[in-house]
Scaffold this motif. Structure first.
Motif, mmCIF file in Angstrom:
data_model
loop_
_atom_site.group_PDB
_atom_site.id
_atom_site.type_symbol
_atom_site.label_atom_id
_atom_site.label_comp_id
_atom_site.label_asym_id
_atom_site.label_seq_id
_atom_site.Cartn_x
_atom_site.Cartn_y
_atom_site.Cartn_z
ATOM 1 N N ASN A 72 -19.454 5.669 4.731
ATOM 2 C CA ASN A 72 -20.360 3.875 5.260
ATOM 3 C C ASN A 72 -18.505 2.806 5.109
ATOM 4 O O ASN A 72 -17.845 2.303 4.236
ATOM 5 C CB ASN A 72 -21.374 3.514 4.767
ATOM 6 C CG ASN A 72 -21.843 2.882 3.477
ATOM 7 O OD1 ASN A 72 -20.036 3.393 2.470
ATOM 8 N ND2 ASN A 72 -22.512 1.660 3.441
ATOM 9 N N MET A 73 -19.072 1.729 5.102
ATOM 10 C CA MET A 73 -18.773 0.730 5.491
ATOM 11 C C MET A 73 -18.324 -0.064 3.501
ATOM 12 O O MET A 73 -19.045 0.061 3.276
ATOM 13 C CB MET A 73 -18.679 -0.464 6.305
ATOM 14 C CG MET A 73 -18.807 -0.386 7.897
ATOM 15 S SD MET A 73 -19.536 -0.958 8.713
ATOM 16 C CE MET A 73 -20.995 -0.594 8.486
ATOM 17 N N GLY A 74 -16.776 -0.232 3.889
ATOM 18 C CA GLY A 74 -16.651 -1.395 2.209
ATOM 19 C C GLY A 74 -15.431 -1.009 2.507
ATOM 20 O O GLY A 74 -14.826 0.199 2.069
ATOM 21 N N THR A 75 -15.053 -2.247 0.835
ATOM 22 C CA THR A 75 -13.701 -2.126 0.669
ATOM 23 C C THR A 75 -13.666 -0.797 -0.814
ATOM 24 O O THR A 75 -12.544 0.047 -0.674
ATOM 25 C CB THR A 75 -12.807 -2.845 -0.300
ATOM 26 O OG1 THR A 75 -13.987 -3.463 -0.734
ATOM 27 C CG2 THR A 75 -12.687 -4.253 0.398
ATOM 28 N N THR A 135 -18.167 8.935 9.370
ATOM 29 C CA THR A 135 -18.281 7.365 9.617
ATOM 30 C C THR A 135 -18.292 6.781 10.421
ATOM 31 O O THR A 135 -18.253 6.657 11.582
ATOM 32 C CB THR A 135 -16.664 7.404 9.200
ATOM 33 O OG1 THR A 135 -16.442 6.046 8.172
ATOM 34 C CG2 THR A 135 -15.534 7.595 9.931
ATOM 35 N N ASN A 136 -18.597 5.460 9.874
ATOM 36 C CA ASN A 136 -19.029 4.569 10.922
ATOM 37 C C ASN A 136 -17.738 3.181 10.275
ATOM 38 O O ASN A 136 -17.854 2.173 10.352
ATOM 39 C CB ASN A 136 -20.033 4.000 10.682
ATOM 40 C CG ASN A 136 -20.639 3.199 9.465
ATOM 41 O OD1 ASN A 136 -20.348 3.452 8.690
ATOM 42 N ND2 ASN A 136 -21.895 2.069 9.649
ATOM 43 N N ASN A 137 -16.305 3.855 9.946
ATOM 44 C CA ASN A 137 -15.390 2.786 9.252
ATOM 45 C C ASN A 137 -14.201 3.325 10.473
ATOM 46 O O ASN A 137 -13.854 4.505 9.400
ATOM 47 C CB ASN A 137 -15.845 2.678 7.507
ATOM 48 C CG ASN A 137 -14.779 1.933 7.223
ATOM 49 O OD1 ASN A 137 -13.080 1.622 7.542
ATOM 50 N ND2 ASN A 137 -14.476 1.494 6.081
ATOM 51 N N LEU A 138 -13.599 2.238 10.923
ATOM 52 C CA LEU A 138 -12.181 3.411 11.292
ATOM 53 C C LEU A 138 -11.294 3.128 9.983
ATOM 54 O O LEU A 138 -10.341 4.073 11.018
ATOM 55 C CB LEU A 138 -11.905 1.601 12.669
ATOM 56 C CG LEU A 138 -12.748 2.253 13.385
ATOM 57 C CD1 LEU A 138 -12.035 0.935 14.910
ATOM 58 C CD2 LEU A 138 -13.146 2.917 14.236
ATOM 59 N N ASN A 139 -11.297 2.512 9.106
ATOM 60 C CA ASN A 139 -10.219 2.424 8.413
ATOM 61 C C ASN A 139 -10.529 3.721 7.599
ATOM 62 O O ASN A 139 -9.522 4.523 7.334
ATOM 63 C CB ASN A 139 -10.851 1.031 7.338
ATOM 64 C CG ASN A 139 -10.502 0.171 7.722
ATOM 65 O OD1 ASN A 139 -9.307 -0.643 8.466
ATOM 66 N ND2 ASN A 139 -11.169 -0.969 7.463
ATOM 67 N N VAL A 140 -11.413 3.806 6.924
ATOM 68 C CA VAL A 140 -11.565 5.421 6.703
ATOM 69 C C VAL A 140 -11.018 6.579 7.531
ATOM 70 O O VAL A 140 -10.561 7.774 7.335
ATOM 71 C CB VAL A 140 -13.077 5.616 6.348
ATOM 72 C CG1 VAL A 140 -13.525 7.093 6.061
ATOM 73 C CG2 VAL A 140 -13.549 4.956 4.920
ATOM 74 N N ALA A 141 -11.046 5.873 9.152
ATOM 75 C CA ALA A 141 -10.956 7.776 10.217
ATOM 76 C C ALA A 141 -9.821 7.839 10.322
ATOM 77 O O ALA A 141 -9.335 8.176 9.602
ATOM 78 C CB ALA A 141 -11.653 7.189 10.884
ATOM 79 N N HIS A 143 -15.034 -7.078 14.424
ATOM 80 C CA HIS A 143 -13.611 -7.204 14.222
ATOM 81 C C HIS A 143 -12.525 -7.349 12.437
ATOM 82 O O HIS A 143 -11.494 -6.865 12.436
ATOM 83 C CB HIS A 143 -13.009 -8.267 14.689
ATOM 84 C CG HIS A 143 -13.078 -8.426 16.852
ATOM 85 N ND1 HIS A 143 -12.660 -7.340 17.526
ATOM 86 C CD2 HIS A 143 -14.350 -8.816 17.276
ATOM 87 C CE1 HIS A 143 -13.065 -7.523 18.518
ATOM 88 N NE2 HIS A 143 -14.061 -8.633 18.899
ATOM 89 N N LYS A 144 -13.804 -8.155 11.625
ATOM 90 C CA LYS A 144 -13.508 -8.418 10.742
ATOM 91 C C LYS A 144 -12.651 -7.363 9.735
ATOM 92 O O LYS A 144 -12.192 -7.511 8.792
ATOM 93 C CB LYS A 144 -14.402 -8.972 10.225
ATOM 94 C CG LYS A 144 -15.877 -8.855 9.292
ATOM 95 C CD LYS A 144 -16.510 -9.538 8.602
ATOM 96 C CE LYS A 144 -17.837 -8.419 8.692
ATOM 97 N NZ LYS A 144 -18.526 -9.640 8.377
ATOM 98 N N ASP A 145 -13.879 -6.012 9.533
ATOM 99 C CA ASP A 145 -13.362 -5.016 8.719
ATOM 100 C C ASP A 145 -13.169 -3.861 9.728
ATOM 101 O O ASP A 145 -13.070 -2.702 8.629
ATOM 102 C CB ASP A 145 -14.059 -5.238 7.734
ATOM 103 C CG ASP A 145 -16.047 -4.774 8.085
ATOM 104 O OD1 ASP A 145 -15.644 -4.723 9.437
ATOM 105 O OD2 ASP A 145 -16.771 -4.643 7.479
ATOM 106 N N CYS A 146 -13.335 -3.724 10.742
ATOM 107 C CA CYS A 146 -12.918 -2.080 11.602
ATOM 108 C C CYS A 146 -14.672 -1.552 11.491
ATOM 109 O O CYS A 146 -14.176 -0.130 11.681
ATOM 110 C CB CYS A 146 -11.760 -1.509 10.851
ATOM 111 S SG CYS A 146 -10.563 -2.260 12.396
ATOM 112 N N GLY A 147 -15.464 -2.299 10.967
ATOM 113 C CA GLY A 147 -17.099 -1.240 10.717
ATOM 114 C C GLY A 147 -17.176 -1.220 11.958
ATOM 115 O O GLY A 147 -17.366 -1.676 12.787
ATOM 116 N N ILE A 148 -18.729 -0.238 12.013
ATOM 117 C CA ILE A 148 -18.687 -0.186 12.932
ATOM 118 C C ILE A 148 -19.677 -0.299 12.938
ATOM 119 O O ILE A 148 -21.005 0.765 12.349
ATOM 120 C CB ILE A 148 -18.990 1.252 13.941
ATOM 121 C CG1 ILE A 148 -16.960 1.790 13.846
ATOM 122 C CG2 ILE A 148 -19.242 2.010 14.995
ATOM 123 C CD1 ILE A 148 -16.888 3.190 14.781
ATOM 124 N N VAL A 149 -21.162 -0.703 13.808
ATOM 125 C CA VAL A 149 -22.953 -1.434 13.444
ATOM 126 C C VAL A 149 -23.240 -1.512 14.999
ATOM 127 O O VAL A 149 -22.864 -0.833 16.094
ATOM 128 C CB VAL A 149 -23.057 -2.631 12.720
ATOM 129 C CG1 VAL A 149 -22.223 -2.789 11.560
ATOM 130 C CG2 VAL A 149 -22.283 -3.732 14.412
#
Length: 269
Positions: free
Chosen positions: A114-117, A136-142, A162-168
């Motif tokens: 999931n999302m998170g640093t 995943t719902n995290n574009l950074n992870v993908a 926009h702030k973290d590229c998480g998908i909600v």
């Protein structure tokens, strides 16, 4: 001899500053940066770590700061630290947590991330694995995992933050519910002493709940600054996870709850 820090302390420019002035500067710094470690404050004000701990205790008693393991943060339950700051906050700790998590994920596994640093740091280590299937719902992870041709990455639909590229959003939740995976790797903003898992964004929490409900094993990844941290949205309880990966021992009350509910504790030294 009296403690040199009992009445005066040396400021950042070598000038003496009163305890009251130092307290104000500490509060201002925490509000500006979010979490600040004891060592950073001790070095900045040229005082001992013991003095900084006394300062933090005093300011927490006044309701001006919130105490965390190793430092202090602002008293906020409605707003998280900015994503760009969270990326560098406790980065080394997140990296060693990530390495420990990756050691417990075998090749050819299916995962939710999931999302998170912290989960993003986990992805950076997992990229060396073979034949993973990651939802995943995290574009950074993908993006991180997509460089390995032997890892299949599946991205949920929904609204991109926009702030973290998480998908909600509902589309993301509906997508997650279509799968049942071996491991769900989730991060969190705060863990209360009673085991309550807390976060700031209701939409993010809803997606994380779906991950918990559709994973055979749930791994919670969190650095020590999250212990006792306040946030307003309840995700669930530590009893619902199979293992927690962190970098320091949690408070004794939390450890007792985990032991009573057979939640594994992995501490990355």
């Amino acid at each position: 001899m009296p403690d040199r820090d009992s009445e005066k302390s040396i400021g950042t420019k070598g000038k003496h500053a009163s305890v009251k002035t130092r307290h104000k500067q500490i509060v201002d710094l925490v509000r500006e940066r979010g979490f600040i470690a004891i060592g950073v404050l001790a070095e900045k004000f040229k005082v001992t770590p013991q003095t900084v701990r006394r300062d933090i205790n005093t300011l927490c008693d006044l309701g001006l700061l919130q105490r965390h393991h190793g430092g202090a943060g602002p008293v906020l339950s409605t707003e998280n630290v900015d994503y760009t700051d969270r990326k560098i906050l406790c980065l080394r700790e997140k990296q060693i947590i990530a390495r420990l998590v990756a050691q417990n994920i075998p090749n050819k596994s299916s995962l939710f991330i999931n999302m998170g640093t912290t989960t993003e740091e986990v992805a950076k280590v997992l990229v060396k694995h073979d034949k993973l299937r990651v939802i995943t719902n995290n574009l950074n992870v993908a993006k991180t995992l997509s460089v390995n041709n032997n890892i299949e990455v599946i991205i949920s639909g929904g609204i991109v933050r926009h702030k973290d590229c998480g998908i909600v959003g509902e589309a993301a939740i509906d997508f997650i519910r279509q799968f049942k995976v071996d491991y769900g790797i989730i991060g969190i903003s705060g863990v209360d002493k009673d085991g309550t898992l807390l976060d700031f964004d209701y939409r993010e929490v809803t997606a994380a709940r779906s991950i918990i409900e559709n994973s055979r094993k749930v791994f919670l990844v969190t650095d020590h600054t999250k212990f006792g941290r306040n946030a307003m949205v309840r995700l669930g309880n530590i009893r619902e996870v199979d293992a927690m990966f962190t970098n320091k021992m949690p408070p004794s009350e939390l450890v007792e709850i985990m032991q009573h509910n057979d939640v594994e504790l992995h501490v990355a030294e």
